[in-house]
Design a protein around this motif. Sequence first.
Motif, short mmCIF file in Angstrom:
data_model
loop_
_atom_site.label_atom_id
_atom_site.label_comp_id
_atom_site.label_asym_id
_atom_site.label_seq_id
_atom_site.Cartn_x
_atom_site.Cartn_y
_atom_site.Cartn_z
N ASP A 6 0.80 -1.01 -0.25
CA ASP A 6 -0.24 -0.18 -0.30
C ASP A 6 1.04 1.26 0.06
OD1 ASP A 6 1.24 -0.57 2.51
OD2 ASP A 6 -0.57 0.93 3.80
N ILE A 7 0.45 2.08 -0.66
CA ILE A 7 1.36 2.74 -1.49
C ILE A 7 1.11 4.34 -1.40
CG2 ILE A 7 3.76 4.40 -2.64
CD1 ILE A 7 4.06 1.87 -4.13
N TYR A 8 1.01 5.84 -0.30
CA TYR A 8 0.18 7.10 -0.91
C TYR A 8 1.67 7.32 -0.14
CZ TYR A 8 -2.16 11.24 -0.07
OH TYR A 8 -2.79 12.51 0.10
N ASN A 9 1.72 9.16 -1.52
CA ASN A 9 2.62 9.70 -1.02
C ASN A 9 4.27 9.39 -1.04
OD1 ASN A 9 3.55 13.06 -1.51
ND2 ASN A 9 3.09 12.43 0.73
N GLY A 10 4.04 7.83 -1.92
CA GLY A 10 5.86 7.44 -1.25
C GLY A 10 6.16 6.70 -0.05
N THR A 11 5.07 6.90 0.44
CA THR A 11 5.11 5.71 2.13
C THR A 11 4.25 4.63 2.07
OG1 THR A 11 3.13 6.90 2.65
CG2 THR A 11 5.25 8.32 3.24
N THR A 12 4.46 3.90 3.05
CA THR A 12 3.83 2.31 2.98
C THR A 12 3.41 2.14 4.17
OG1 THR A 12 3.90 0.46 2.33
CG2 THR A 12 6.45 1.14 2.22
N THR A 13 2.47 0.97 4.82
CA THR A 13 2.47 0.77 5.77
C THR A 13 3.08 -0.68 5.51
OG1 THR A 13 0.16 0.07 6.11
CG2 THR A 13 1.36 2.23 6.65
N GLN A 14 3.77 -1.28 4.62
CA GLN A 14 4.03 -2.65 3.96
C GLN A 14 2.73 -3.85 4.53
OE1 GLN A 14 7.51 -3.70 5.28
NE2 GLN A 14 8.97 -2.95 3.53
N SER A 15 1.53 -3.45 4.21
CA SER A 15 0.05 -3.63 4.40
C SER A 15 -0.26 -4.78 3.94
CB SER A 15 -0.42 -3.26 5.14
OG SER A 15 -0.76 -2.57 6.44
N THR A 16 -0.94 -6.06 3.71
CA THR A 16 -1.41 -7.17 3.01
C THR A 16 -2.66 -6.81 3.65
OG1 THR A 16 -0.67 -9.12 3.38
CG2 THR A 16 -0.35 -8.25 1.38
N ASN A 17 -3.12 -6.95 5.27
CA ASN A 17 -3.97 -7.41 5.89
C ASN A 17 -4.57 -5.65 6.23
OD1 ASN A 17 -6.48 -7.28 7.91
ND2 ASN A 17 -5.19 -9.06 8.77
N ASN A 18 -5.55 -4.79 5.58
CA ASN A 18 -5.98 -3.64 6.58
C ASN A 18 -5.15 -2.80 5.67
OD1 ASN A 18 -8.76 -4.53 6.75
ND2 ASN A 18 -8.02 -4.69 8.79
N MET A 19 -5.54 -2.41 4.30
CA MET A 19 -4.12 -1.89 3.83
C MET A 19 -4.99 -0.09 3.37
SD MET A 19 -4.39 -4.52 1.66
CE MET A 19 -5.99 -4.75 0.78
N SER A 20 -3.65 0.86 4.23
CA SER A 20 -4.40 1.80 4.55
C SER A 20 -4.00 2.98 3.43
CB SER A 20 -4.03 2.70 5.48
OG SER A 20 -2.09 2.67 5.14
N ALA A 21 -3.86 1.93 2.24
CA ALA A 21 -3.52 2.95 0.37
C ALA A 21 -3.72 2.17 0.39
CB ALA A 21 -2.10 3.85 0.86
N THR A 22 -3.10 2.92 -1.43
CA THR A 22 -3.79 1.59 -2.95
C THR A 22 -2.51 1.09 -3.28
OG1 THR A 22 -4.65 3.89 -3.88
CG2 THR A 22 -3.96 2.00 -5.67
#
Length: 191
Positions: A50-66
């Motif tokens: 999940d990426i927004y503005n070049g940042t990520t939470t590295q999620s595959t569960n409840n992704m907080s961006a596209t």
Amino acid sequence: PMYCSANNNTCQDASKTLRLGDYGLDDLFYKYGVDFFFVGHVHNYERMYDIYNGTTTQSTNNMSATTYILSGNGGNCEYIGKFNEAKPVWSAYRGEIYGFTEFEVYNDTHINLKQMAVYENGTSGIVDQTWYEQYKHGPFQLNYPNRMDHIVEYGSDDKVVYGPDYSYDNENIKSQECPIQFHEYFMSQNA
């Protein structure tokens, strides 16, 4: 593509125009909660977090961006785009292959993604697979107001990774050769 890490102008400069320039798709996707963005054009495979503005939470569960999937490795036999630069923190898997992506939607919360490589002898095999679970659909800014508290960044102790996670070179196959039976494989699947 809006995000990619291969060594070419599309990934380095042109993608910024889509994300931040006249189109501003990064903000638009975040505002409206676009869960997945599939793209081709660059001749390789890259699964991103999940990426927004070049940042990520590295999620595959409840992704907080596209979540971005680059599947540009289908039947074009011009070349395979190379990954020579360091792997960005938002890149989950990179493959220098010919192949295709299977995206199976099981229900409104579960999706299974498989990346298949097609080999010179016409067979195929899974080189990447992951499950996605998304329980909150809609605008990311409303569903995940504390996203910035979970951003993953490389630390000074992290090992920098170069090159692909998988390449035909791993199988002693010349990576610049297009599998001769590639077209026949797809035709047999649709018969």
